[in-house]
Write a protein that holds these residues in place. Sequence first.
Motif, short mmCIF file in Angstrom:
data_model
loop_
_atom_site.label_atom_id
_atom_site.label_comp_id
_atom_site.label_asym_id
_atom_site.label_seq_id
_atom_site.Cartn_x
_atom_site.Cartn_y
_atom_site.Cartn_z
N ASN A 29 0.80 -1.22 0.00
CA ASN A 29 0.00 0.00 0.00
C ASN A 29 0.84 1.28 0.00
N ARG A 127 -8.87 1.17 2.59
CA ARG A 127 -9.21 2.05 1.47
C ARG A 127 -10.71 2.35 1.46
N TYR A 128 -11.06 3.46 0.83
CA TYR A 128 -12.47 3.84 0.71
C TYR A 128 -13.28 2.74 0.02
N GLU A 130 -13.02 -0.32 0.07
CA GLU A 130 -13.29 -1.49 0.89
C GLU A 130 -14.58 -1.36 1.69
N GLU A 135 -13.57 5.80 -5.07
CA GLU A 135 -12.32 6.52 -4.86
C GLU A 135 -11.99 7.48 -6.01
N TYR A 140 -6.66 10.90 -1.99
CA TYR A 140 -5.89 9.84 -1.33
C TYR A 140 -6.84 8.66 -1.09
N PRO A 141 -6.49 7.45 -1.50
CA PRO A 141 -7.45 6.34 -1.45
C PRO A 141 -7.66 5.72 -0.08
N PHE A 142 -6.88 6.13 0.92
CA PHE A 142 -6.96 5.47 2.22
C PHE A 142 -7.73 6.28 3.25
#
Length: 400
Positions: A29, A127-128, A130, A135, A140-142
Amino acid sequence: MFKSMINVYSEVEKLEKVLLHRPGEEIENLTPEYLKILLFDDIPYLSRAVEEHDKFAKALKENGIEVLYLEDLSAESIENENIKEKFINDVMEESYIKDDILKEKTIRYLEYMTPKQIILKIMAGIRYKEIGICEEYKDYPFIMHPMPNLYFTRDPFACIGSGVTINSMKTKTRKRETIFAKYIFSYHPILGGQNIPRWYNREDEYCIEGGDELILSEDVLAIGHSQRSDKEAILTIAKNIFEKGEKFKTILIFEIPKRRAFMHLDTVFTMVDYDKFVLHPNIEESIKVNTITYDYKNKQLIIKEDMDSIRKILSKHLKKDIKLIRCGGGDKVVASREQWNDGSNTLAIAPGKVITYERNYITNEILYKNNISVIPIPSSELSRGRGGPRCMSMPLRRKL
């Protein structure tokens, strides 16, 4: 598994139990644009990093050392449903998720997992997508940062004598790493019930990291005042150790340059035998040492600057003639290159027996010529995180 309490009164006595963390999804990640924030210079290839780490663990086991894993102890600490719920809530609070809906979705995502799955997922980051959020328009994807530095188990907490420091990390990125130690020493079915002394707590104001904490003998500690560790934290640890009756009589504060290349004391200075240390030559003249002792009558620390050379200071306090082995043999180019790849970051598993990175072959050869038995391990990927074998290990017990 644990027959007795924490017992670490030396850097070099026979290692009996050690804590590691096997690199996981958190490494995958890492992304280039966030390397600086996450304290990496490059992205390790996970599959190869795991192979290298497994060889490290194998070398330890082949030498009779019990290897325990942070992820396992953490999972065992949250088996109870109430503790699991408390852990998830604490993690959410420390992940700075402000949106209530987002927080609730993340909690629901985690709460049906097994304890081991929860631990690994929090280590890896969330992550979004999930939790069902697109996203596409996210910078930022987290929702929750990954923790790629966790395989350096030395830093979040450190075993000193019969107790521990549960550390307050310098960077926001690494602050959450110490939550695992908090739960292990509070709720683990064995470690949590041992009332292990805490010389420092993660909630304390000033910062300290385990790479700056070295146990030179039953009487002497060395703690680095570095880029990552504040002098005020060192003084708090000293006061707690002296007042609670631990064996140590002297604490040496090593003042080292406040730079990333020298981020912790153990990146420039480690002990390899009772009377031998490996040292990065480029800082030998710049290190300053202060000595802390304790006035028990007046209940106060006594701090004095020690004006001698490092070798003479160590010889005086350890009561033996000390030899300094210079990383790279003192050659300016070799020393800089091998220091960057943690040539001075050795892990002693017994007196005169160390694990090192094989890529630092010149320093390894010099160690060998100084009667140090060297076990080299591969590190093409592990070394990308800027930490060596000592950084990757947290001794829980050494033989007296």
